[in-house]
Design a protein around this motif. Structure first.
Motif, short mmCIF file in Angstrom:
data_model
loop_
_atom_site.label_atom_id
_atom_site.label_comp_id
_atom_site.label_asym_id
_atom_site.label_seq_id
_atom_site.Cartn_x
_atom_site.Cartn_y
_atom_site.Cartn_z
N PHE A 119 7.29 5.73 -5.01
CA PHE A 119 8.62 5.30 -5.49
C PHE A 119 9.61 6.48 -5.59
N PRO A 120 9.19 7.63 -6.20
CA PRO A 120 10.17 8.74 -6.30
C PRO A 120 10.60 9.26 -4.93
N LEU A 121 9.70 9.21 -3.94
CA LEU A 121 10.08 9.71 -2.62
C LEU A 121 11.09 8.79 -1.94
N TRP A 122 10.96 7.50 -2.20
CA TRP A 122 11.98 6.56 -1.69
C TRP A 122 13.36 7.00 -2.19
N GLN A 123 13.40 7.37 -3.48
CA GLN A 123 14.69 7.74 -4.08
C GLN A 123 15.21 9.04 -3.46
N LEU A 124 14.29 9.99 -3.29
CA LEU A 124 14.71 11.26 -2.70
C LEU A 124 15.23 11.03 -1.28
N ARG A 125 14.55 10.14 -0.57
CA ARG A 125 14.98 9.86 0.81
C ARG A 125 16.40 9.26 0.82
N LEU A 126 16.66 8.35 -0.12
CA LEU A 126 18.02 7.75 -0.18
C LEU A 126 19.06 8.82 -0.50
N TRP B 262 0.84 -1.21 0.00
CA TRP B 262 0.00 0.00 0.00
C TRP B 262 0.87 1.26 0.00
N ARG B 263 1.94 1.21 0.81
CA ARG B 263 2.81 2.39 0.87
C ARG B 263 3.42 2.70 -0.49
N GLU B 264 3.73 1.65 -1.24
CA GLU B 264 4.42 1.89 -2.52
C GLU B 264 3.43 2.23 -3.63
N VAL C 83 6.70 6.90 4.10
CA VAL C 83 7.92 6.48 3.40
C VAL C 83 9.05 7.46 3.67
N TYR C 84 8.76 8.74 3.50
CA TYR C 84 9.83 9.74 3.59
C TYR C 84 10.35 9.87 5.01
N ARG C 85 9.46 9.67 6.01
CA ARG C 85 9.89 9.82 7.39
C ARG C 85 10.37 8.50 8.01
N SER C 86 10.52 7.45 7.21
CA SER C 86 11.01 6.14 7.69
C SER C 86 10.15 5.61 8.83
N ILE C 87 8.84 5.82 8.76
CA ILE C 87 7.97 5.38 9.85
C ILE C 87 7.59 3.94 9.59
N PRO C 88 7.87 3.05 10.54
CA PRO C 88 7.59 1.63 10.30
C PRO C 88 6.10 1.35 10.36
N PHE C 89 5.77 0.07 10.24
CA PHE C 89 4.38 -0.39 10.27
C PHE C 89 3.76 -0.01 11.63
N LEU C 90 2.79 0.97 11.62
CA LEU C 90 2.27 1.49 12.89
C LEU C 90 0.85 1.05 13.18
N SER D 34 19.56 2.62 -15.72
CA SER D 34 18.24 2.06 -15.40
C SER D 34 18.04 1.83 -13.91
N VAL D 35 19.09 2.07 -13.10
CA VAL D 35 18.93 1.96 -11.63
C VAL D 35 18.27 3.24 -11.14
N PRO D 36 17.28 3.16 -10.26
CA PRO D 36 16.63 4.39 -9.75
C PRO D 36 17.66 5.37 -9.19
N PHE D 37 17.39 6.66 -9.36
CA PHE D 37 18.45 7.65 -9.10
C PHE D 37 18.93 7.65 -7.66
N GLY D 38 18.04 7.37 -6.71
CA GLY D 38 18.48 7.37 -5.31
C GLY D 38 19.40 6.21 -5.00
N VAL D 39 19.05 5.03 -5.52
CA VAL D 39 19.88 3.86 -5.29
C VAL D 39 21.22 4.03 -6.00
N ALA D 40 21.17 4.67 -7.18
CA ALA D 40 22.38 4.76 -8.01
C ALA D 40 23.37 5.79 -7.50
#
Length: 1856
Positions: free
Chosen positions: A1716-1723, A742-744, A1794-1801, A856-862
């Motif tokens: 997905f893009p926010l995951w990359q920005l967070r990385l 759901w988060r993704e 996602v951006y605040r790294s909040i786990p399953f609450l 082709s690797v997402p920009f945050g991971v790359a």
């Protein structure tokens, strides 16, 4: 019916690569002088024409009749196995037979066929075939010998590929024969006795042995007996599995027999009762051994493709022989199957085929079907006594056991049955194996399925399936067979399952419906679809091998009739030829025989899963979406779901309505009617096959989903997969997984609400791997960046490659664990099986990861990987592979990996670097032989002046010289002409000496064109007299000109021309011979050319025949050039063939009794030096002994060894020195020779020792002319002995030997030594004491004895001349040693010291008084040696002072200035500009030895003088040359340029480790002195070459013209354009970072970078245009991004900047649909934090260094915090597990989580809500793993009430 029709249209595959087929051998045979053309039949022995009786003879004669006047031809194809070439594994081999000729050829789709071997035999070839014999090596191992066997009527010729030939005579005549690649079968003509009819041969040297057989069935108890039934015919045999197929000609049924080695018991049983009654003897392969099967299917069985498959289980090869066979249609290629079919029914045709054997056999068969077997019927009337009793029993090797036979049908049916015309093995995609045989009489292909028993020892035959077919062939490497149906259609089957039709372009497709021809399956497998097996199995039995293919022209009239009648119904017959037979399958290719008689070769596409094929290829066919739906439906059904009841899988329309896309278009929530979860119909079916495996399948798919997320190109697939995953996660009640999905994909997952019930009782329990946190790769990488403890990440071997790569890269780079890829892999990865930055790059390259993949690797991971790439780019290793350099974007290093050179060839550039032609001043300057010097390089080295042109002027010898003589009034015209000619003669002494210097100047500068001869510049000895420019010639007869004056100069001219050729050139024997001149006067030049080719290593390519040819001509110069050339080319190799060549020319190396050869003296000298070169440094005892005695060789009685003895003795000394070079006192095995003592005696004189050994006889008689007595003639032996001592003890610092060489310290003794010898002794002593040589005048003077240095007592009796000469020669010797010690080093102190002495000598020469005392010759000799020493020190540097001295001496032509001095001065000039400035001298032992030979301090007095030293040795200086010029070449412009180098010297005992800066192009010091060479910034990218480990890499660069590719940094200008660095575009921006951005104008981008993508970006996105006026802020932002990228030199970061900007923009406008893009920005943010906030020193290593990221980060924080403030209730609802009201709120909430790294609450509200203080909140949340910074941002929600945030006392929330 309609369904079937659809199937027809849907499953049509087009065959590819259609090409007409003609056997290659046919064309070859037309031009082959074969036995047929030569009428060799007349010469055949009578035995070969013999036949048993008239009838057989008649049959034999009739068989040879051909209606067409052409020999019978046949051929077979197989896949290539002959030493299978790696780069071209798929090639075909053809074995073609016609008449007496057999042609073996090879060819592939990409290469034309070529003949591999061709054989011609004496009698017509019955058959040719490939066969592999096993040759035992020891008890266990055996080697497979590949052979070609040619069967003639009375013998077999066996030819192995290794060249062995065997002839095996046969004890019978052969009619037909059979092979399976390991077995061979021949047919004996039988007589009255029922002898064995089946024979085998295990090796060509073995006897042919009979085969025994063991019957099955009723006769289980029967004994093993010989096979002798002539009614049984072999139609097929094969080695894997080892089986033979028989046809009973009486009962008309086929049977299968296993073939194996005979056991000991069976052998003894047979041998005990040799004479069995015929009733029980076994008639195995009877008359029809080679039938149509032979011609068509035998190739299937040979393991030719693999080359090592064994016959039987022990790989034993054998030949099986049998009796004559049926002549079936396959003897001729154009007979149709129908024709053969009809002929098989025709009694007139069939009778002869059987009579050939049966008429000799009295046995008859009972038609009773009861006991089918190979036994004769019991009521056989044959008499026992018919066997000859005296026969010795033959020991059998092989035994056959019956495995299977066809069931006997009704008699009427049986009469129609005929022998199989084709038998083969095939397998289907499920690895079921079938034995198929084609019965043409019924147009049936009968497929018998068989399996191996558990222990693989036996085959079990199962059901038979019949397919209607006219012909068939297997395509073994795609597990299908091609079947030709009766209607002419080609159909593809896999096993017995029909796959599709095959459409052949250009051939009419039959219009019949295939429904009439569905195979009658006799097995219950009709409707079972076989899943595809992707494993590529190469079944050996299917290897395409031997299939003899008789291309027939033997058509009978009734055959034509049948053919026509069969095809009458087909209306399309006339228009287009149709297919009537198939043959020769190899790989996926097969030959079609057409009705027109032509043949076509087609390939069947390797796609058998036709449904998938059609989905991909049908125009407008189903989409990928439909294909995915198909998969999901199939997959879920197998797991037990009822997909009809699940909304999202029900059908395409519902899917579309509920799709993410549809919601996007409508912006309306779609009401999906959901079944209530309690609905019983939604319970899973627990009996479904995949039901127990649901948890594992879910986990595997989840890991695959994580893998897809790491690839931008696969994201769409990830969103499809997440739908399936969320359903499985819901049904498995895995809330954390559902939450993750759901988060993704918040908007997508929200629409799914259905649950299905999995019966927990029946399913397996939830496995442990599903109980923990769901594996999320982004979350793992994020924790890694934050420096938290990370658990190992699960991955699937072979599938999750990118996951593995990213995890290990982060472990290496972020966590800094350099064992991450070796020992510590389990720390980071757990296999789920059902500068460290340089390590990262190497890891990526090892996994074949390229820049394309990185994109082709997402920009945050790359980003961390890009950072590692960037840091590697800054500090690369010089020896990284090309792939690594490509990944880090260093084009200079990538290009360095390509072996490129700068040298040019005539008319073309040697290797791709564009070099301008040299600027010539005169039209004929090309002809001076020096036009190949690379002027671009010399122009950089000597950019301030024209010294190279000056050297060319001084060294050119192809234009007339200027003869300026003033005619005085009293001189008559005739005298004036004589004066001019005398002047010209003086000038010619200089001209003739020039080529030696020119050879050194142009060394290795040219790559010749193989099609053009080498241009040798003319040696012009004419002059022009001003003012009228009249010609002056020496041939006028006015003055005497020495005879043969130009012989040696021509030789030197040839050497100079040859030395231009670079060692890397393409030179072969033919080109060397091609350069041989036609006119004999050019022979001397060619001799020199040969020597030069030896010096540059090309003479090794000259064929031995040519060497012999040149030497037998007896031309002295050619012999000298050739011997010295081959010896130089084989330097230090002890090559035996060259040793033999040299020994013939040295009498001392020949046996004493050998014939005396008249070898010219100079050739002997050259040969002796040759021995020294070939054995250099080896310490070879015998050669050392011979050379030692040759130094003192006495003159002989008959005037031999009487002339020029000095040069021979010197050569022997030099050669001895080279053989023992540098060995010092470690001369192993030579102590008895007393080498140093003997040499000392040769040096100082004394009583001659008796000649020892073989040469005693030779020197018994003294010379009648030269009376030396029994003392040593020191004048002859001293130079050689002195230099031999010097070379043996070279650099050993042996004081005792050096003291022998000290000059005498009394005047009396000084008078006894020639001054020249003092020079040699001083030189020898100094180079022995190598480490004591110092570059200063004090050291030079210290070599002069004390008595000459002090004040002189007038009362002493000493000769002034002796003293002065001794002083000068000792000084010259010491200077020479200094030159050798510092050769090629350009040591300024050594140079200054030598220059000072040169000036001193010139001053002495200018005073006539002092010059007269010393003697002009002596002074000039000393000066020449000092000049040479200076040139050695400054070698290759082109020093101006030395050039001035050389030019000064060049102009001195009168007086004592002879040919030798000119040679010395111009050699000095050549050494100074060695190889055009690219080469310099080495100081290795080998180089010193070469220089001592070349620079021997006694130069020739005139051009024919070889008395003291052979002139040819002057060129050996080349052996001391080594390339050490480093030329930076700009990788973008490919032009040489300047670059700053930092060279670090190793520490030595003379100096500490030192670093100097040099501007390249520059000459490097000797590599063993260096520690590191580095290209220094800031203008070019840095590059460091570390020499402390190994020097090979730098050596290879230097050998390729020293080309070192460098890359200019962005915004920098090359040194040539901007020497001081003031014009750089970055110079103005150094002070303040931002001023650069403001000053940056996008139009100036081309000055910063040449990258087309960035230039285009500047053009379209950064310039103000009409449409972009209102977007000024965006333009400014893009310009800033571009500026950042080009100045930091990371253009690949531009997409990352733009992506970050887009993410932030989309978030602020609420356009984000997935997180997905926010995951990359967070990385990205976390990497920034770890780099900048934690470690400020690390900031320069981070890629994102500007203020851009903090601004973007702030925007995201503001957007998320403001939403959270307004919608805090949404977060609380989420924590309580309540449904979320709106889709937009759901998306924003997911973004925050996602951006605040909040786990399953979910369900944590009880834990967090109601906190009274911040401390309370922190303590409660400690177990949840929320990062502190992100937890603080939630404080307003968690501590606030519903009405609003709570203000904590003393804790201003604004600060958060």
């Amino acid at each position: 019916m309609s369904e079937v029709v659809y199937e027809e249209t849907a499953t049509m595959i087009a065959a590819g690569e259609l090409q007409s087929f003609v056997p290659f051998g046919r064309e070859h045979c037309r031009n082959h002088p074969n036995a047929f053309n030569l009428q060799l039949r007349e010469l055949q022995p009578a035995s070969e024409l013999w036949s048993s009786d008239g009838a057989a003879g008649l049959v034999g004669s009739l068989q040879e009749v051909s209606l067409q006047e052409r020999e019978r031809e046949c051929w077979q194809l197989r896949k290539g196995c002959m030493g299978a070439r790696e780069e071209d594994v798929e090639f075909e081999e053809e074995l073609y037979t016609a008449g007496n000729v057999v042609v073996w050829s090879q060819g592939s789709r990409t290469q034309a066929s070529n003949v591999y071997k061709a054989f011609t035999v004496d009698s017509p070839v019955q058959q040719a075939l490939w066969c592999n014999f096993a040759v035992p090596l020891n008890k266990k191992d055996e080697e497979v010998e590949q052979t070609v066997c040619i069967v003639q009527s009375s013998c077999i010729n066996v030819h192995t590929i290794t060249g062995k030939d065997f002839i095996s005579p046969l004890p019978f005549q052969v009619r037909e024969r059979e092979t399976d690649g390991k077995k061979r079968s021949f047919a004996p003509v039988l007589y009255r006795e029922p002898l064995p009819t089946v024979f085998s041969m295990l090796h060509p040297l073995d006897e042919i042995a009979p085969v025994v057989c063991k019957p099955a069935g009723l006769f289980e108890g029967c004994r093993v007996q010989y096979a002798s039934d002539s009614t049984m015919k072999i139609v097929f045999s094969c080695s894997q599995p080892s089986v033979v197929v028989f046809y009973d000609t009486v009962q008309g049924i086929h049977s299968v027999w296993a073939l194996r080695k005979v056991t000991h018991d069976e052998r003894s049983t047979v041998l005990r009762c040799p004479a069995e009654p015929a009733g029980t003897s076994l008639g195995l392969m009877a008359s029809g051994f080679l039938t149509s099967h032979l011609r068509n299917t035998s190739r299937l069985d040979s393991p030719g493709g693999s080359g090592a498959a064994g016959a039987l289980h022990s790989h034993q090869s054998r030949i099986i022989t049998s009796s004559p066979g049926l002549h079936s249609r396959v003897h001729s290629p154009s007979i149709s199957n129908m024709a053969a079919l009809s002929r098989a029914h025709s009694p007139g045709m069939a009778a002869p085929s059987f009579s050939g054997a049966s008429r000799f056999n009295t046995s008859f068969h009972s038609p009773s079907p009861r006991h089918y077997g190979l036994l004769h019927s019991p009521n056989n009337t044959m008499n026992e006594t018919m066997l000859v009793p005296e026969m010795e029993p033959i020991i059998p090797d092989l035994c056959m056991e019956q495995l299977w036979s066809e069931t006997v049908t009704t008699p009427c049916h049986r009469e129609l049955s005929s022998q199989a015309s084709k038998v083969f093995l095939t397998s289907d995609l499920c690895e079921n194996r079938y034995l198929c045989f084609l019965v043409e009489s019924h147009q049936q292909l009968r497929c018998v399925k068989f399996i191996e028993s558990n222990d693989s020892s036996q085959l079990i035959f199962a059901s038979v399936t019949i397919i209607a077919a006219k012909d068939a062939e297997p395509l073994q490497n795609i597990d299908v067979m091609l079947v030709l149906e009766a209607c002419g259609s080609l159909v593809l089957y896999t096993g017995i399952t029909k796959v599709s039709k095959v459409f052949v372009p250009g051939l009419l497709s039959p219009t019949f419906s295939l429904t009439n021809h569905i195979p009658h399956l006799s097995t219950p497998m009709e409707n079972v679809s076989t899943p595809a097996n992707t494993g590529n199995r190469h079944l050996q039995r299917l290897d395409e091998t031997a299939m003899p293919s008789p291309v027939s022209e033997h058509r009978g009239p009734n055959i034509k009739h049948h053919e026509a009648s069969f095809l009458e119904d087909y209306t399309f017959q006339q228009a287009t030829p149709c297919i009537h037979a198939l043959r020769d399958p190899v790989y996926n290719r097969v030959t079609l025989e057409l009705s027109s008689g032509t043949m076509l070769r087609i390939s069947v596409p390797e796609i058998v899963l036709v449904k998938w094929y059609n989905i991909y290829n049908a125009p407008g066919g189903p989409s990928a979406h439909a294909e995915w739906n198909l998969f999901v439906t199939c997959f879920m059904t197998l797991m037990g779901y009822n997909t009809e009841r699940l909304t999202w899988t029900r059908n395409d329309w519902d899917y579309l309505l509920g799709s993410h896309y549809h919601r996007q278009m409508n912006f309306q929530p779609v009401c999906v009617p959901a079944f209530p979860p309690s609905s019983p119909s939604l319970t899973l079916d627990s009996s479904a096959p995949l039901f127990p495996h649901i948890p594992v399948l879910f986990y595997v798919l989840h890991l695959l989903y994580q893998e897809l997320l790491l690839d931008e190109l696969q994201r769409a697939r990830a969103s499809s997969l997440v739908c399936l995953l969320q359903q499985l996660a819901r049904d498995l009640q895995l809330e954390e997984y559902v939450d993750l999905y759901w988060r993704e994909y918040p908007s997508l997952i929200s629409s799914f609400t259905e649950n299905c019930i999995i019966d927990q009782g029946k399913s397996t329990l939830c496995p442990s791997f599903l109980k923990g946190k769901p594996p999320c790769v982004f979350s793992w990488l994020s924790r890694c960046l934050r420096g938290e403890e990370v658990p190992p990440f699960p991955y699937l071997l072979g599938i999750c490659q990118r996951t593995r790569l990213m995890v290990l890269s982060y472990a290496l780079y972020i966590l800094g664990d350099d064992n991450a890829t070796s020992k510590n892999v389990p720390k980071y990865l757990v296999k789920f099986s059902a500068g460290l930055f340089s390590f990262v790059i190497i890891l990526l390259v090892l996994d074949c990861f390229t820049l394309k993949d990185l994109e082709s690797v997402p920009f945050g991971v790359a980003l961390p990987i890009r950072e590692a790439v960037y840091r590697c780019r800054e500090q690369p290793c010089s020896d990284w592979s090309e792939d690594v350099c490509l990944l880090i974007g260093r084009q200079d290093l990538t290009r360095q990996a390509h072996k490129m050179t700068l040298a040019k060839s005539k008319g073309s550039v040697g290797s791709g670097l564009s070099l301008e032609p040299p600027a010539t001043t005169e039209a004929d300057e090309e002809e001076d032989g020096m036009s190949d010097i690379i002027q671009e390089v010399t122009g950089l080295i000597w950019s301030q002046d024209l010294r190279v042109q000056e050297v060319r002027r001084l060294l050119q010898s192809s234009r007339p010289v200027r003869v300026s003589v003033v005619q005085l009034p009293e001189v008559s015209d005739h005298e004036y002409i004589e004066e001019k000619e005398n002047k010209l003669l003086q000038l010619c002494q200089r001209t003739m000496a020039l080529p030696v210097g020119r050879g050194l100047f142009t060394l290795f500068s040219y790559h010749p064109v193989p099609t053009e001869p080498l241009h040798v510049p003319k040696l012009n000895l004419t002059g022009r007299a001003p003012p009228r420019n009249t010609m002056v010639d020496l041939n006028s007869g006015n003055i005497d000109v020495p005879p043969n004056m130009t012989s040696w100069p021509s030789f030197h001219n040839g050497v100079a021309a040859g030395l231009k050729i670079a060692p890397a050139s393409q030179v072969d024997s033919a080109w060397i011979a091609y350069n041989k001149p036609k006119s004999p006067e050019l022979a001397n030049e060619y001799a020199g050319f040969l020597m030069a080719l030896g010096l540059n290593g090309h003479l090794t390519k000259l064929a031995t025949l040519n060497i012999h040819d040149y030497l037998t001509k007896g031309h002295e110069m050619t012999s000298i050039g050739l011997l010295l050339g081959v010896s130089s080319a084989k330097l230090g190799t002890m090559d035996m063939s060259i040793t033999r060549l040299l020994s013939i020319h040295i009498p001392a190396l020949l046996p004493p009794t050998s014939t005396e050869l008249d070898v010219p003296h100079n050739v002997q000298v050259a040969a002796v030096i040759g021995i020294g070169l070939v054995y250099q440094g080896t310490g070879h005892r015998h050669n050392a002994e011979v050379l030692l005695s040759e130094i003192g060789r006495p003159p002989g009685p008959e005037m031999e060894y009487c002339t020029d003895r000095e040069s021979y003795s010197l050569a022997a000394g030099l050669a001895l020195g080279m053989v023992c070079l540098g060995h010092g006192s470690n001369l192993i095995g030579m102590t008895d020779l007393n080498v140093p003592e003997q040499l000392y005696q040769y040096m100082v004189g004394g009583h001659r020792r008796a000649q020892a050994g073989a040469n005693r006889e030779r020197h018994k008689s003294p010379s009648y002319q030269i009376k030396e007595g029994d003392t040593i003639n020191v004048d002859v032996t001293c130079p050689g002995a002195t230099l031999a001592l010097a070379m043996i003890y070279l650099k050993t610092n042996n004081k005792s030997i050096a003291d022998w060489l000290k000059p005498p310290d009394t005047w009396f003794l000084l008078d006894f030594i020639k001054p020249e010898f003092l020079l040699l002794r001083t030189l020898a002593r100094c180079i022995i004491m190598w480490d004591e040589i110092l570059p200063n005048t004090e050291w030079v003077k210290s070599n002069i004895p004390q008595i000459m240095r002090g004040t002189f007592d007038p009362s002493e009796d000493f000769n002034m001349e002796t003293m002065v000469q001794a002083q000068d020669y000792i000084t010259a010797g010491a200077c020479m040693a200094l030159g050798l010690r510092f050769a090629g080093s350009a040591n300024s102190e050594a140079f200054d010291c030598l220059y000072e002495f040169a000036r001193t000598f010139m001053k002495i020469m200018s005073f006539s008084g002092t010059a007269a005392v010393t003697g002009y010759y002596n002074l000039q000799t000393g000066l020449s040696m000092i000049l040479l020493a200076m040139s050695m020190v400054m070698s290759g540097t082109g020093n101006l002072k030395v050039l001035q001295l050389c030019r000064f001496f060049h102009k001195r032509t009168g007086g004592e200035m002879n040919y030798g001095f000119h040679m010395a001065h111009h050699m000095a000039l050549g050494l100074l500009f060695l190889g055009g400035g690219r080469y310099t001298l080495s100081t290795s032992n080998s180089a010193i030895a070469a220089l001592l030979c070349a620079l021997y301090p006694h130069f020739p007095a005139h051009s024919t003088d070889n008395r003291y030293h052979l002139q040819a040795l002057r060129h050996l200086a080349v052996l001391a040359a080594e390339p050490r010029l480093l030329v930076p070449v700009d990788v973008d412009s490919l032009k040489p340029c300047y670059a700053l180098l930092e060279v670090t010297y190793r520490e030595t005992k003379w100096y500490d480790e030192t670093t100097v800066e040099l501007m390249a192009p520059t000459m490097l010091p000797e590599l063993h002195l260096l520690k590191r060479v580095k290209v220094k910034g800031p203008r070019y990218w840095e590059l460091s070459i570390d020499l402390s480990k190994e020097t090979h890499h730098l050596k290879s660069i230097l050998c390729r013209d020293g080309v070192l590719y460098v890359k200019l940094r962005a915004g920098q200008l090359p040194y040539k354009d901007d020497p001081q660095g003031w014009k750089s575009l970055l110079a103005s921006t150094i002070n303040h970072h931002n001023s650069g951005v403001r000053a940056f104008k996008p139009e100036n981008i081309s000055a910063f970078t040449s990258e087309p993508a960035l230039v285009s970006f500047a053009e379209y996105f950064c310039k103000t245009s009409e449409g972009m006026k209102h977007r000024g802020d965006t333009l400014g932002l893009f310009s800033a991004m571009l500026y950042e990228c080009v100045t930091q030199e990371c253009p690949e970061m531009l997409p990352t900047y733009i992506a970050i900007n887009q993410v932030v923009g989309a978030l602020r406008q609420g356009d984000l649909l997935q997180t997905f893009p926010l995951w990359q920005l967070r990385l990205v943010v976390e990497l920034w934090d770890s780099r900048v906030l934690q470690d400020t020193t690390n900031r320069h290593n981070a890629l994102l260094t500007s203020e851009f990221l903090p601004i973007m980060k702030n925007m995201v924080d503001v957007a998320l915090d403001s939403w959270l403030t307004d919608n805090s209730s949404v977060l609380r609802s989420y924590m309580r597990g309540e449904a979320l009201p709106k889709a937009t709120q759901s998306i924003m909430l997911a973004c925050i989580l996602v951006y605040r790294s909040i786990p399953f609450l979910r369900n944590t509200h009880t834990q967090l809500e109601g906190c009274s203080s911040l401390g309370d909140l922190l303590s409660r949340s400690s177990g949840l793993g929320i990062p502190l910074r992100d937890l603080l941002s939630l404080v307003p929600v968690l501590l606030g009430s519903a009405s609003g945030p709570l203000n904590l006392p003393g804790f201003p929330l604004q600060a958060l």
